[in-house]
Design an enzyme around this catalytic site. Sequence first.
Site, PDB file in Angstrom:
ATOM      1  N   GLU A 107     -10.254  -4.945  -4.297  1.00 54.68           N
ATOM      2  CA  GLU A 107     -11.089  -4.316  -3.272  1.00 54.68           C
ATOM      3  C   GLU A 107     -12.483  -3.968  -3.778  1.00 54.68           C
ATOM      4  OE1 GLU A 107      -9.648  -0.568  -1.677  1.00 54.68           O
ATOM      5  OE2 GLU A 107      -8.827  -0.008  -3.611  1.00 54.68           O
ATOM      6  N   LYS A 135     -13.598   4.084   4.549  1.00 55.63           N
ATOM      7  CA  LYS A 135     -12.724   5.074   3.915  1.00 55.63           C
ATOM      8  C   LYS A 135     -11.618   5.524   4.854  1.00 55.63           C
ATOM      9  CE  LYS A 135     -11.530   7.953   0.646  1.00 55.63           C
ATOM     10  NZ  LYS A 135     -10.780   7.330  -0.455  1.00 55.63           N
ATOM     11  N   TRP A 174     -19.649   1.442  12.015  1.00 58.39           N
ATOM     12  CA  TRP A 174     -18.889   0.362  11.373  1.00 58.39           C
ATOM     13  C   TRP A 174     -18.478  -0.550  12.533  1.00 58.39           C
ATOM     14  CZ3 TRP A 174     -13.884  -1.744  11.161  1.00 58.39           C
ATOM     15  CH2 TRP A 174     -13.579  -2.458   9.997  1.00 58.39           C
ATOM     16  N   GLU A 227      -0.599  -1.579  -6.633  1.00 57.85           N
ATOM     17  CA  GLU A 227      -1.795  -0.734  -6.596  1.00 57.85           C
ATOM     18  C   GLU A 227      -2.882  -1.260  -7.546  1.00 57.85           C
ATOM     19  OE1 GLU A 227      -2.894   1.250  -4.622  1.00 57.85           O
ATOM     20  OE2 GLU A 227      -4.312   2.554  -5.637  1.00 57.85           O
ATOM     21  N   LYS A 240      -6.583  -2.282  -6.320  1.00 57.23           N
ATOM     22  CA  LYS A 240      -7.766  -1.624  -6.893  1.00 57.23           C
ATOM     23  C   LYS A 240      -8.763  -2.670  -7.357  1.00 57.23           C
ATOM     24  CE  LYS A 240      -7.661   1.391  -5.787  1.00 57.23           C
ATOM     25  NZ  LYS A 240      -6.989   2.309  -4.910  1.00 57.23           N
ATOM     26  N   CYS A 292     -16.852   4.816  11.308  1.00 60.42           N
ATOM     27  CA  CYS A 292     -18.069   5.466  11.798  1.00 60.42           C
ATOM     28  C   CYS A 292     -18.103   6.938  11.415  1.00 60.42           C
ATOM     29  CB  CYS A 292     -18.138   5.375  13.312  1.00 60.42           C
ATOM     30  SG  CYS A 292     -17.950   3.712  13.935  1.00 60.42           S
ATOM     31  N   ASN A 338     -17.223   7.752  17.785  1.00 64.50           N
ATOM     32  CA  ASN A 338     -16.301   7.149  16.800  1.00 64.50           C
ATOM     33  C   ASN A 338     -15.044   6.777  17.559  1.00 64.50           C
ATOM     34  OD1 ASN A 338     -17.959   7.887  14.775  1.00 64.50           O
ATOM     35  ND2 ASN A 338     -16.513   9.261  13.761  1.00 64.50           N
ATOM     36  N   GLY A 339     -14.448   5.648  17.226  1.00 66.25           N
ATOM     37  CA  GLY A 339     -13.189   5.280  17.876  1.00 66.25           C
ATOM     38  C   GLY A 339     -13.364   4.036  18.721  1.00 66.25           C
ATOM     39  N   ARG A 358     -17.689   6.593   4.200  1.00 65.41           N
ATOM     40  CA  ARG A 358     -16.699   6.167   5.194  1.00 65.41           C
ATOM     41  C   ARG A 358     -16.839   4.676   5.512  1.00 65.41           C
ATOM     42  NH1 ARG A 358     -14.498  10.467   8.087  1.00 65.41           N
ATOM     43  NH2 ARG A 358     -14.207   9.197   9.924  1.00 65.41           N
ATOM     44  N   HIS A 383       9.653 -18.372  -8.293  1.00 65.54           N
ATOM     45  CA  HIS A 383      10.099 -18.935  -7.010  1.00 65.54           C
ATOM     46  C   HIS A 383       8.922 -19.487  -6.208  1.00 65.54           C
ATOM     47  CE1 HIS A 383      14.198 -17.654  -7.705  1.00 65.54           C
ATOM     48  NE2 HIS A 383      13.713 -16.502  -8.133  1.00 65.54           N
TER      49      HIS A 383
HETATM   50  C1  F6R Z   1      -7.405   1.621  -1.096  1.00 69.95           C
HETATM   51  C2  F6R Z   1      -7.421   2.610  -0.039  1.00 69.95           C
HETATM   52  C3  F6R Z   1      -6.756   2.288   1.234  1.00 69.95           C
HETATM   53  C4  F6R Z   1      -6.080   3.528   1.835  1.00 69.95           C
HETATM   54  C5  F6R Z   1      -5.543   3.196   3.241  1.00 69.95           C
HETATM   55  C6  F6R Z   1      -4.842   4.382   3.865  1.00 69.95           C
HETATM   56  O1  F6R Z   1      -8.070   2.066  -2.237  1.00 69.95           O
HETATM   57  O2  F6R Z   1      -7.996   3.660  -0.176  1.00 69.95           O
HETATM   58  O3  F6R Z   1      -5.839   1.246   1.079  1.00 69.95           O
HETATM   59  O4  F6R Z   1      -5.055   3.940   0.994  1.00 69.95           O
HETATM   60  O5  F6R Z   1      -6.597   2.797   4.069  1.00 69.95           O
HETATM   61  O6  F6R Z   1      -5.719   5.440   4.048  1.00 69.95           O
HETATM   62  P1  F6R Z   1      -5.179   6.905   4.278  1.00 69.95           P
HETATM   63  O7  F6R Z   1      -4.496   7.327   3.031  1.00 69.95           O
HETATM   64  O8  F6R Z   1      -6.407   7.725   4.569  1.00 69.95           O
HETATM   65  O9  F6R Z   1      -4.233   6.848   5.444  1.00 69.95           O
END
Ligand code: F6R
Length: 608
Positions: free
Chosen positions: A489, A603, A76, A482, A486, A2, A102-103, A28, A505
């Site tokens: 997602e 985000k 959200w 990673e 990428k 949010c 938020n929260g 976000r 395995h």
């Molecule tokens: C993937 C991504 C997430 C963040 C994760 C941690 O592209 O961005 O996996 O890495 O949510 O977020 P932070 O770094 O803000 O704690």
Amino acid sequence: MCGIVGYIGKKKQAAPILLEGLEKLEYRGYDSAGIAVINNGEINFAKAKGRLRVLSEKTNGGKDLIGCAGIGHTRWATHGEPSDINSHPHLSQSGRFAVVHNGIIENYMELKEKLIRKGFEFISETDTEVIAHLFEYYYKGDIMDTMIKVIDRVEGSYALGVLCSDYPDSFIAVRKASPMIIGIGNDENFVASDVTAILKHTRQVCYVEDNEIVVLTADDVKIYNTDKEELEKEIKTIDWDVSAAEKGGYEHFMIKEIEEQPKAIRATISPRIKDGKIVLDDVSLTKDDIKNLRKIFIVACGSAYHVGVVGKYVIEKMCRIPVECVIASEFRYSDPIVSKNDLVIVISQSGETADSLEALKVAKNRGARVLSIVNVVGSAIANASDDVIYTWAGPEIAVATTKAYSTQLTVMYLLSIYMAEKISTITSGQYKKYLEDLEKLPDLVAKTLENKEQIAYLASKFYNCHSIFFIGRNLDYAVSLEGSLKLKEISYIHSEAYAAGELKHGTISLIEDGTLVVALATVDDLFEKTVSNIKEVTTRGAVVMGLTTEDRSMTGIADYTIQIPNTNDIFLPSLTVIPLQLFGYYVAANKGCDIDKPRNLAKSVTVE
Ligand code: F6R
């Protein structure tokens, strides 16, 4: 997750400013939005499920809501589906209070039942509506007293913005374990979940701590503790360029941020290497502290966790200290064996991730020393740590992280070399060479980025795949994690990352004719081993995209080869990840996906 924006001024209308600020927080992640504005002691509001565009159309770009003070929110969904009714702001029964939140309010059921017994009627399924009614329940004419009572009763995390019709010339806000900053302008003031929402209007900001209550008027901001004592707060100037939070001609924030990596890595390294030495001013670990470490934990989520997986290899290789890398949501509930002789490194771009923050608290409660690697200055994780090393990535807007990942990796290298030199697990010659190579990294990343055309071509060939595997050993395995994240997602293609030697395995049964396997084979002494694993999958029909250094050939081994510049093995992840970020990006672009705001993602993940 949010997003909150609050505005109070003298002449300008609040609603268009709120809508514009919310737009900046879109990254976000959200599924509905709303605003409330106060005018002549009357609160008017509008809410809409879906994109901000819907809310903007509903309010004629905000022009239909008159008033110079207001609060806005992008939601959200957690409690209750995305809908107009469940969107914020929530109003108290009489309409005297409007609340954005938020929260998560953890004891909302208990409070809801109490309020229902007292005659309050609930119209939404949210936890937030409890707060709106609580304000009304406790209100005896003083908004500050009411705020203190309300936050005393609620448990959980919150950033709250509250309008009260009895206070037409002010509004009140508070936070606990959820992000909120104050923006100070000329005859206008702001609250927001992060600075990008207000950067156009002011660069003067103030960071609020847990349970500090903020009272904003057009020409003043006062901050109090819960004993109603006014607090002196430092005002900081944000030096981010406004363009850092704008697309600046790029089609997506993600590709802009991928391109910004050489600059971000340089900004993270340069101020920390002085006269041939690493200087980490913010790290108070002494030589003896490092020598006496029993163990290092690296705790993080998502991509930040993947940085930790690289970090484990690098720290163990350089410092010979055992490292365990743990997903934050697992660490916090695992009754971890962590104590005062341990260092816990928490990695987080936002500095607000709920699981990482809670894991940090668990570590601290058990006496461990906490060092965090954080991008957002003044964030909760930074504030709660013993030492902080900031990444200087600038604002990261795309949900899928790229430049934050790369700068976190850079800090991991700096820290490892720094510690290794202190405890003499590397020679002075090695130290010098590591620094030389590290300083070359931004240029090598820039060179790796020049290969965009080839990656775009490969993405155009493979964007219709149903499933893609990433394999590699050691550091290559860490980067595979990673690369796979990428891709999945943002393109919604199923993908898995496997340690190359582990495939046989079980997972190898998924390989069939035409399955794409991206094989990372950059680590010098493991090249031949990975080649054997590539053969295992090609024999079973896989198409292989090999990734290796420019001095190696994969002709006859892989169907396609991507080459990256060569450097010291431990720095290779910074280069290996670049084609993988680009591959994910171009695959998603070919599929027409909403790259900067992938479905279901947020985000900053401020719920556990
Ligand atoms: C993937 C991504 C997430 C963040 C994760 C941690 O592209 O961005 O996996 O890495 O949510 O977020 P932070 O770094 O803000 O704690």
